[in-house]
Scaffold this motif. Structure first.
Motif, PDB file in Angstrom:
ATOM      1  N   VAL A  71       1.288  -0.910   0.021  1.00 41.00           N
ATOM      2  CA  VAL A  71      -0.227   0.152  -0.194  1.00 41.00           C
ATOM      3  C   VAL A  71       0.473   1.006  -0.027  1.00 41.00           C
ATOM      4  CG1 VAL A  71      -1.491   0.971   1.512  1.00 41.00           C
ATOM      5  CG2 VAL A  71      -2.114  -1.292   0.867  1.00 41.00           C
ATOM      6  N   ASN A  72       1.627   1.440   0.832  1.00 46.71           N
ATOM      7  CA  ASN A  72       2.621   2.237   0.791  1.00 46.71           C
ATOM      8  C   ASN A  72       3.604   2.282  -0.260  1.00 46.71           C
ATOM      9  OD1 ASN A  72       1.861   3.055   3.574  1.00 46.71           O
ATOM     10  ND2 ASN A  72       4.176   1.955   4.277  1.00 46.71           N
ATOM     11  N   SER A  73       4.022   0.964  -1.274  1.00 46.47           N
ATOM     12  CA  SER A  73       4.619   1.366  -2.379  1.00 46.47           C
ATOM     13  C   SER A  73       3.667   1.923  -3.803  1.00 46.47           C
ATOM     14  CB  SER A  73       5.054   0.163  -2.506  1.00 46.47           C
ATOM     15  OG  SER A  73       5.575   0.468  -3.889  1.00 46.47           O
ATOM     16  N   SER A  74       2.454   1.761  -3.254  1.00 46.56           N
ATOM     17  CA  SER A  74       1.546   2.420  -4.610  1.00 46.56           C
ATOM     18  C   SER A  74       0.961   3.846  -3.516  1.00 46.56           C
ATOM     19  CB  SER A  74       0.165   1.248  -3.930  1.00 46.56           C
ATOM     20  OG  SER A  74       0.794  -0.121  -4.586  1.00 46.56           O
ATOM     21  N   LYS A  75       1.144   4.378  -2.683  1.00 46.01           N
ATOM     22  CA  LYS A  75       0.859   5.674  -2.424  1.00 46.01           C
ATOM     23  C   LYS A  75       2.038   6.512  -3.050  1.00 46.01           C
ATOM     24  CE  LYS A  75      -1.891   5.256   1.870  1.00 46.01           C
ATOM     25  NZ  LYS A  75      -1.977   5.438   3.038  1.00 46.01           N
ATOM     26  N   GLU A  76       3.211   6.095  -2.970  1.00 47.89           N
ATOM     27  CA  GLU A  76       4.461   6.336  -3.094  1.00 47.89           C
ATOM     28  C   GLU A  76       4.442   6.547  -4.951  1.00 47.89           C
ATOM     29  OE1 GLU A  76       8.615   6.232  -3.600  1.00 47.89           O
ATOM     30  OE2 GLU A  76       8.234   4.734  -2.595  1.00 47.89           O
ATOM     31  N   THR A  77       3.891   5.907  -5.934  1.00 48.64           N
ATOM     32  CA  THR A  77       3.598   5.684  -7.267  1.00 48.64           C
ATOM     33  C   THR A  77       3.047   6.796  -7.475  1.00 48.64           C
ATOM     34  OG1 THR A  77       4.550   2.979  -7.184  1.00 48.64           O
ATOM     35  CG2 THR A  77       3.741   4.714  -8.855  1.00 48.64           C
ATOM     36  N   ALA A  78       1.953   6.691  -6.917  1.00 50.82           N
ATOM     37  CA  ALA A  78       0.734   7.651  -7.315  1.00 50.82           C
ATOM     38  C   ALA A  78       0.565   9.029  -7.113  1.00 50.82           C
ATOM     39  CB  ALA A  78      -0.683   7.447  -6.276  1.00 50.82           C
ATOM     40  N   ALA A  79       2.050   9.386  -5.648  1.00 49.12           N
ATOM     41  CA  ALA A  79       2.378  10.601  -5.444  1.00 49.12           C
ATOM     42  C   ALA A  79       3.084  10.835  -6.865  1.00 49.12           C
ATOM     43  CB  ALA A  79       2.719  10.817  -4.058  1.00 49.12           C
ATOM     44  N   ILE A  80       4.570   9.934  -6.748  1.00 51.07           N
ATOM     45  CA  ILE A  80       5.441  10.665  -8.403  1.00 51.07           C
ATOM     46  C   ILE A  80       4.563  10.798  -9.277  1.00 51.07           C
ATOM     47  CG2 ILE A  80       6.675   9.920  -9.532  1.00 51.07           C
ATOM     48  CD1 ILE A  80       8.203   7.956  -7.024  1.00 51.07           C
ATOM     49  N   GLN A  81       3.562  10.216 -10.125  1.00 55.37           N
ATOM     50  CA  GLN A  81       2.847  10.457 -10.770  1.00 55.37           C
ATOM     51  C   GLN A  81       2.373  11.971 -11.125  1.00 55.37           C
ATOM     52  OE1 GLN A  81       0.342   7.169 -11.294  1.00 55.37           O
ATOM     53  NE2 GLN A  81       2.448   6.325 -12.681  1.00 55.37           N
ATOM     54  N   PHE A  82       0.947  12.123 -10.001  1.00 53.35           N
ATOM     55  CA  PHE A  82       0.611  13.722  -9.258  1.00 53.35           C
ATOM     56  C   PHE A  82       1.241  14.366  -9.498  1.00 53.35           C
ATOM     57  CE2 PHE A  82      -1.166  16.259  -6.563  1.00 53.35           C
ATOM     58  CZ  PHE A  82      -2.031  16.787  -7.034  1.00 53.35           C
ATOM     59  N   THR A  83       2.564  14.679  -8.761  1.00 55.18           N
ATOM     60  CA  THR A  83       3.648  15.337  -8.923  1.00 55.18           C
ATOM     61  C   THR A  83       3.788  15.790 -10.104  1.00 55.18           C
ATOM     62  OG1 THR A  83       4.213  15.060  -6.067  1.00 55.18           O
ATOM     63  CG2 THR A  83       5.868  17.021  -7.512  1.00 55.18           C
ATOM     64  N   THR A  84       4.447  14.696 -11.150  1.00 55.76           N
ATOM     65  CA  THR A  84       5.402  15.205 -12.402  1.00 55.76           C
ATOM     66  C   THR A  84       4.020  15.714 -13.173  1.00 55.76           C
ATOM     67  OG1 THR A  84       6.444  12.772 -11.922  1.00 55.76           O
ATOM     68  CG2 THR A  84       6.267  13.931 -14.350  1.00 55.76           C
ATOM     69  N   GLU A  85       2.323  15.091 -13.506  1.00 56.39           N
ATOM     70  CA  GLU A  85       1.531  15.648 -14.013  1.00 56.39           C
ATOM     71  C   GLU A  85       1.184  17.043 -13.915  1.00 56.39           C
ATOM     72  OE1 GLU A  85      -0.910  15.848 -17.202  1.00 56.39           O
ATOM     73  OE2 GLU A  85       0.193  14.205 -16.719  1.00 56.39           O
ATOM     74  N   LEU A  86       1.569  17.617 -12.208  1.00 54.91           N
ATOM     75  CA  LEU A  86       1.866  18.560 -11.639  1.00 54.91           C
ATOM     76  C   LEU A  86       2.333  19.848 -12.448  1.00 54.91           C
ATOM     77  CD1 LEU A  86      -0.609  20.063 -10.457  1.00 54.91           C
ATOM     78  CD2 LEU A  86       0.950  19.403  -7.974  1.00 54.91           C
ATOM     79  N   CYS A  87       3.764  19.232 -12.616  1.00 55.99           N
ATOM     80  CA  CYS A  87       5.119  20.335 -13.070  1.00 55.99           C
ATOM     81  C   CYS A  87       5.215  20.022 -14.730  1.00 55.99           C
ATOM     82  CB  CYS A  87       6.326  19.414 -12.739  1.00 55.99           C
ATOM     83  SG  CYS A  87       6.324  19.281 -10.288  1.00 55.99           S
ATOM     84  N   THR A  88       4.488  18.697 -14.572  1.00 54.59           N
ATOM     85  CA  THR A  88       4.422  18.769 -16.421  1.00 54.59           C
ATOM     86  C   THR A  88       3.119  19.930 -17.119  1.00 54.59           C
ATOM     87  OG1 THR A  88       4.859  17.300 -16.821  1.00 54.59           O
ATOM     88  CG2 THR A  88       3.877  17.874 -18.408  1.00 54.59           C
ATOM     89  N   ARG A  89       1.901  20.227 -16.685  1.00 56.62           N
ATOM     90  CA  ARG A  89       0.813  21.251 -16.753  1.00 56.62           C
ATOM     91  C   ARG A  89       1.713  22.620 -16.131  1.00 56.62           C
ATOM     92  NH1 ARG A  89      -4.586  18.595 -16.774  1.00 56.62           N
ATOM     93  NH2 ARG A  89      -4.179  16.135 -17.764  1.00 56.62           N
ATOM     94  N   ALA A  90       2.238  22.699 -15.195  1.00 54.10           N
ATOM     95  CA  ALA A  90       2.692  23.919 -14.909  1.00 54.10           C
ATOM     96  C   ALA A  90       3.212  24.299 -15.692  1.00 54.10           C
ATOM     97  CB  ALA A  90       3.754  24.117 -13.398  1.00 54.10           C
ATOM     98  N   VAL A  91       4.873  23.677 -16.392  1.00 53.93           N
ATOM     99  CA  VAL A  91       5.405  23.917 -17.323  1.00 53.93           C
ATOM    100  C   VAL A  91       4.730  24.483 -19.207  1.00 53.93           C
ATOM    101  CG1 VAL A  91       7.633  23.179 -18.618  1.00 53.93           C
ATOM    102  CG2 VAL A  91       7.380  23.053 -15.966  1.00 53.93           C
ATOM    103  N   ASN A  92       3.924  23.357 -19.051  1.00 53.91           N
ATOM    104  CA  ASN A  92       3.159  23.851 -20.160  1.00 53.91           C
ATOM    105  C   ASN A  92       2.474  25.062 -20.407  1.00 53.91           C
ATOM    106  OD1 ASN A  92       4.395  21.517 -21.379  1.00 53.91           O
ATOM    107  ND2 ASN A  92       2.744  19.978 -21.021  1.00 53.91           N
ATOM    108  N   ALA A  93       1.951  25.764 -18.922  1.00 54.07           N
ATOM    109  CA  ALA A  93       1.163  26.863 -18.975  1.00 54.07           C
ATOM    110  C   ALA A  93       1.852  27.722 -19.204  1.00 54.07           C
ATOM    111  CB  ALA A  93       0.197  26.342 -17.796  1.00 54.07           C
ATOM    112  N   TYR A  94       3.217  27.829 -18.652  1.00 55.61           N
ATOM    113  CA  TYR A  94       4.078  29.116 -18.245  1.00 55.61           C
ATOM    114  C   TYR A  94       4.552  28.623 -20.078  1.00 55.61           C
ATOM    115  CZ  TYR A  94       8.631  31.723 -17.952  1.00 55.61           C
ATOM    116  OH  TYR A  94       9.479  32.360 -18.212  1.00 55.61           O
TER     117      TYR A  94
END
Length: 102
Positions: A71-94
């Motif tokens: 469960v903790n490993s899955s939470k880490e994977t989801a957090a990595i994907q969310f943070t990466t997507e958030l940063c990617t969208r911020a850069v694309n918007a910029y």
């Protein structure tokens, strides 16, 4: 069956813009994008620390709860994907804002 106790989902707003909400509340709370990004990064760091500790405990044989480790490993994977997507969208918007012609 009544649905009086169900509150609608409020949309997130990233800035000073006003959004129309369905709720009956008189004030609309907005969350700055910087806070969302900072919370995502801190959540990622916490889940990575937890997952690293779980991996260490599993390797040394100090744990019996394999389900919680997964469960903790899955939470880490989801957090990595969310943070990466958030940063990617911020850069694309910029980039999009920088390409606008004035």
């Amino acid at each position: 069956m009544t649905f009086d106790s169900i509150t609608p989902i409020k949309p997130m707003s990233f800035g000073t813009e006003k959004t129309n909400t369905i709720s009956n509340s008189s004030s609309s709370s907005s969350v700055p994008f910087a806070d969302v990004l900072q919370n995502a990064v801190s959540n990622l760091q916490q889940t990575q620390e937890t997952s690293a500790q779980d991996s260490y405990n599993l390797a040394t044989g100090n744990t019996d709860n394999l389900a919680q480790i997964m469960v903790n490993s899955s939470k880490e994977t989801a957090a990595i994907q969310f943070t990466t997507e958030l940063c990617t969208r911020a850069v694309n918007a910029y980039k999009e804002v920088m390409q606008m012609q004035i």
